[in-house]
Design an enzyme around this catalytic site. Sequence first.
Site, PDB file in Angstrom:
ATOM      1  N   GLU A  14       1.470  -0.786   0.092  1.00 18.36           N
ATOM      2  CA  GLU A  14       0.006  -0.224   0.295  1.00 18.36           C
ATOM      3  C   GLU A  14       0.675   1.010  -0.193  1.00 18.36           C
ATOM      4  O   GLU A  14       0.624   2.173  -0.890  1.00 18.36           O
ATOM      5  CB  GLU A  14      -1.487   0.389   1.002  1.00 18.36           C
ATOM      6  CG  GLU A  14      -2.029   1.310   1.335  1.00 18.36           C
ATOM      7  CD  GLU A  14      -3.215   1.701   2.548  1.00 18.36           C
ATOM      8  OE1 GLU A  14      -3.082   1.789   2.719  1.00 18.36           O
ATOM      9  OE2 GLU A  14      -3.181  -0.300   3.141  1.00 18.36           O
ATOM     10  N   ARG A  59      -7.840   1.956  14.744  1.00 16.03           N
ATOM     11  CA  ARG A  59      -8.710   0.948  14.066  1.00 16.03           C
ATOM     12  C   ARG A  59      -8.280   0.118  15.483  1.00 16.03           C
ATOM     13  O   ARG A  59      -9.067  -0.743  15.814  1.00 16.03           O
ATOM     14  CB  ARG A  59      -8.400   0.475  12.321  1.00 16.03           C
ATOM     15  CG  ARG A  59      -8.975  -0.639  12.267  1.00 16.03           C
ATOM     16  CD  ARG A  59      -8.723  -0.747  11.397  1.00 16.03           C
ATOM     17  NE  ARG A  59      -9.745  -0.219  10.151  1.00 16.03           N
ATOM     18  CZ  ARG A  59     -10.878  -0.196   9.665  1.00 16.03           C
ATOM     19  NH1 ARG A  59     -11.830  -1.769  10.180  1.00 16.03           N
ATOM     20  NH2 ARG A  59     -11.597  -0.008   8.662  1.00 16.03           N
ATOM     21  N   GLU A  79     -10.907  -8.361   4.650  1.00 18.26           N
ATOM     22  CA  GLU A  79     -10.047  -8.414   6.307  1.00 18.26           C
ATOM     23  C   GLU A  79     -11.168  -8.956   7.483  1.00 18.26           C
ATOM     24  O   GLU A  79     -10.139  -9.534   8.336  1.00 18.26           O
ATOM     25  CB  GLU A  79      -9.686  -7.235   6.516  1.00 18.26           C
ATOM     26  CG  GLU A  79      -8.729  -6.071   6.041  1.00 18.26           C
ATOM     27  CD  GLU A  79      -8.447  -5.316   6.117  1.00 18.26           C
ATOM     28  OE1 GLU A  79      -7.340  -4.511   6.595  1.00 18.26           O
ATOM     29  OE2 GLU A  79      -9.280  -4.218   5.816  1.00 18.26           O
TER      30      GLU A  79
END
Length: 1421
Positions: free
Chosen positions: A862, A940, A1357
Amino acid sequence: MGSLIKAEEVVAEGEWSTEAVVYVNGVRRVLPDGLAHLTLLQYLRDIGLTGTKLGCGEGGCGACTVMISCFDERSRKSHSVQCHETHRNFHLLDCKLIFSYYDLYRHYAINACLAPLYSVEGMHVITVEGIGDSGRSLHPIQESLSQAHGSQCGFCTPGFVMSMYALLRSCNEPPSEEKIEECLAGNLCRCTGYRPILDAFRVFAKTDDLIYTKTMSENNLSGDFICPSTGKPCDCGKGTTNSTETSTRGKQYNPFLYNKIDGSLYSEKELIFPPELLLKKVMSLRLHGFEGIKWYRPLRLQQVLDLKSLYRDAKLVIGNTEVGIETKFKNLQYKVLISVTHVPELNILSLNEKGLEIGASVRLIELQKFLRKVIADYPDDKTSSCKAILEQLKWFAGNQIKNVASVGGNICTASPISDLNPLWMAAGAIFQVISCKGNVRTIPAKDFFLSYRKVNLTYDEILLSIFLPWTRHFEFVKEFKQAHRREDDIALVNAGMRVFLKHDHGTLEVLDASIVYGGIAPVSLTATMTENYLIGKKWDDILLQGALKILQEDIVLTENAPGGMVEFRKSLSSSFFFKFFSFVTNELNHKGFLIEGLNATGLSAIQPNYRPLTRGIQCYELTKHGTAVGLPAMHLSSKLQVTGEAEYADDVPTPPNTLHAALILSRKPHARILSIDDSLAKSSPGFIGLFGHRDVPGSNKIGPIIHDEELFASETVTCVGQVIGIVVADTHDNAKIASNKIVVEYEELPAILSIREAVKSCNFFPNTGRCLTKGDVELCFKSGACDKVIDGEVQVGGQEHFYLEPNSSLVWTVDGGNEIHMVSSTQAPQKTQDYVARVLGLPLAKVVCKTKRIGGGFGGKETRSAFITAAASVPSYVLRRPIKITLDRDVDMMITGQRHSFLGKYKVGFTNAGEVLAIDLQLYNNAGNSLDLSAAVLERAMFHSDNVYNIPNMRITGDVCYTNFPSNTAFRGFGGPQGMLIAENWIQRIAMELQKSPEEIRELNFQNDGCMLHYGQVLQSSTVSQLWDQLKQSCSFVRTRENVNMFNLHNRWRKRGVAMVPTKFGISFTTKFMNQAGALVQVYTDGTVLVTHGGVEMGQGLHTKVAQIAASSFNIPLSSVFISETSTDKVPNASPTAASASSDMYGAAVFDACDQIKARMQHIAARNPHSSFAELAKACYLERIDLSAHGFYITPDIGFDWKDGKGSPFSYFTFGAAFAEVEIDTLTGDFYTREADIIMDLGHSLNPAIDVGQIEGAFVQGLGWIALEELKWGDSDHKWIRPGHLYTSGPGTYKIPTANDIPLKLKVSLLKVPYTKTIRWVCCTDLLMCQDGTGTEILDAGVQNTKAIHSSKAVGEPPFFLASAVLFAIKDAIIAARAEEGYHDWFPLDNPATPERIRMACIDNFTKQFTTPEFHPKLSI
């Protein structure tokens, strides 16, 4: 002097040939002299056969697997072969010929990345391109794998195909299922979870002779389809196909017929062994390579001895499995290589009355076959050592290695962890060595190993053969091995043990004994004092206890011994001896020589490592929308992937004048750069230049969020592996050679090498502290509402992405340097575009990044792929030449970051009933040396720290730690799994405190709809309770729990455990602006549709789902939709393909574009009926209707403000639950997963086959995180590793799951919730002309999700965390083991739960000898 002259004469005489002939896929190729430095893989890729992939370069992943066919010279003497085929037709021949000469040929799989090019001279190399292609026809193996959804990213797929192909070609009858699973041991997959691969290949297994003969139809009078797998009538052959799809093959293969009489092998034609090679005289070879390398292939022993006398430092090679590693990764150089594969005297396998003689060049696979025959033909008493060696070979390595590695090579390598050397020593083997003068001497194996990697051979001697004596009556030999992973892994500790007993009047006395360990010392270690103690003793428990005490003195490991795990390795030495004693005792008892054997519970100590076959079950129902959405369509690229035609970045043909790049990396964790000397590199062959920070045209500062990194380090380095510069040369190898000649001088500075060190010194990134609150934690703790308050810590280990495709980029300038283009293996083309534009000082509009597909990413590509491409762009821009850079696996793992390790400190209050009232949690993550995405990962983790539990009072704080490691980055789950794992740890601890089951505590605290989460979002559409109830029923939890308890009661040394774990995963990027997506849809006049969107296909099936959405939108077949590459000049400003939201966002953007086009077409469609979409498209074109549209989508109703800590960061949640049952060996820490049952709520699945594949792949990847994959860094807990260095930098030391590690029974279900509602229905009467209406229908195919396209849900995920059920099942089993010793208190179990952590938590008398019950194994965090 005379002998030297003679040797030179021998080398110079005419019998040495320089002509090397090889056939590749039936094509004759003459290998020119001068290529001795190349591997077979390099050659194949250079000639355009890029289906064979470079995954690791060390034979550890299987991506480079090819099949070798060779003529067995030993059979030439006993067979007369006549070949009447013409040269023109030789390459395609009826398979009858193949099997009429079956015994003359060897077909076997090898790792092309290790095989020296000249080692395949005179052989036939078959690659994945040689057995089938998508244009003409697929081989049945390829077709089966494609149809079974056995390919996701596809990078590993050709290797699996070739391993299976080699197995089938090597068998003269269909292989068993066991053989099929065994043949895949050397192949790794990071995407699929292996189950669909095994299912695809299982159809080739033999279960009933009738299935594979032409009598099948005669005996099957009912006409029902007979399943080749089960041998029974079933409907698996009928299948479910989309009527709009057509097969690319003209012939179907159901069932796959096999008849060993006429030799048909699944296909009408197979590439045969070329007749030229059959008739060709084998010659001694003398060839050369780069920088003066000499390659010899002698045919006689005397030639070998003469060469050895002439070149005393010459290296003998057979499989190159050790030398290849040394030259590639240790930069060792061997100027003379002697291949001894063709020397008959070194390939002896014979028997006599005293034992077995095994030539030094005998391959391990041949030894395996030989030992099987010996064991079958001779009495048990004589073959005890043979059985031990055979069993050890089973776990030695994958078939690709065993097919080429030799017995002698393994011995002379003298590895301290060799699996076989302890057995040779224990079994009393005798090694024969021969000198250049022909003198032979014998050396007992015990005296052969002198010191680390040094053996008892003089410079002019070679190992000739091994003599293995028969065992005697009352003589027992046994093997032992414990590794991180059972299959294809190096040992942590291994052993070979032998005892010879005298039976006299009912007593058994030890006459001789041999106890040898590997993995304990620099050489295989003989426990001399223990051996001496045993001799003369009576075989009883007194002997056992005495030997265990003496053994402690024999096994000496210092605190910082290489390899670490000192306490564990010591305990294994005792456990192995105990197992050996138990094994011998049981054997004696069975044979009637010992009255008292093992009791019933003690038998578990010697239970063999037998693994039943894997079975998978997938349960889902279809919810079809239009022509394609909801159907289990195959991955669009699957047929390209199974044939090796799918193109990845490293496969792209390079333009003329392309240069290759290698990075100059820091070797210090924190240091000041004093000087960089490139003088040696300048004289290196092919060297073009070295580029550093002064050569950057634009800015040297980079970073995905803040620019806190340097592209090239200027003054200081802050981690090992930081990029200092980049070298370019004419070839990849020359660039690497030149980069190794760059000398950097440093002044070392203090380094921070763990989270704890960072916390102690308050070394946090500025402005990254976070806090979330709900209720009043302090008031709750003080109020007395909590019956109990506990506190503790949880360490969470990191994880390497281990995508099979290493980072690769090709960069080139356009229009004289005015533009720059690149092909990159990235999840974020826009991010790569941005980095390159920044460092070159160019506007974004002049920089184009393209990505066709990538071979796995999982978050690792990423942001951390962008700086690699940016580094390559500098020399490309300066030199105006194309630059290609492909990282070696060890470099990729070293510099690109991993999953963040975490430290969680909690204080939790709860009632006696188990209701959680308050949690105070501090989280710390290890960011590394730059911020990257670490703050978002921490956020997160904080969002997910409640998992699915309703806690009235919460306070969660978080800090991002700065350390001197490479920057950690995104990984599947993005911090969510770490937050949930910490939550499940304190849930499990509450259960132990209250003496309740964790499942009871979990269920008691479930959140319900309307619950206000700790960050202010209201929970909606929760299905946790439904999932939980269905899971309990599906896995029969109560009954299974009872069965486990019964098993544990009757087995002292093996224990089982169970666990159920739920999950709730928020879907959306938590940074609001990233929740946007664009797509470009273009309809052509032939009715086909081209879709381009901003997402990257990396195996998750994104392109397939998006194509299904487009096909259904236009009411056309899926085959009419094509998705090409992802490119920044087609769809700009795209967010990274991450956060599991890509199908939601890009699917909606494509849907929007399709709607725009349909609206434009509407009035044309209404005017006149059209027979096809192509006819309508042509009509619209003639009416000048725009058939191209840009679609756009933004995720609505999301946003979060960290200033007040409240908002709705997620659009919706994906829920799931999993059950796991495991069995552990308490003496070694070995474990396997007996069963896993997973249920997910995925709404109305866009493609249930792809979604199930994502669930299975995520679960197995999660299994690696929680149980297998341990990162080991040079820190204060691992002082045997250089500071700041990554020890686990390749498949040899870092172990991801193999097919052997997946659950024996793996069941995956998609949630079904029956409900009745009024629905809107649409009846299509013509193209784009629909009639609406309403009605009532009973639905039973998933739960609707109004927040995503077609009521689907994200899947990438969310399932990952469910593998933690295995971790807590392991802990449940350990609890049962500790209870045997009277320990009932809570204990920590970090992930990964490696054999070390499992074994050391199972407290018993063996562990107590070396440490305390409170011992906590070390973990790099």
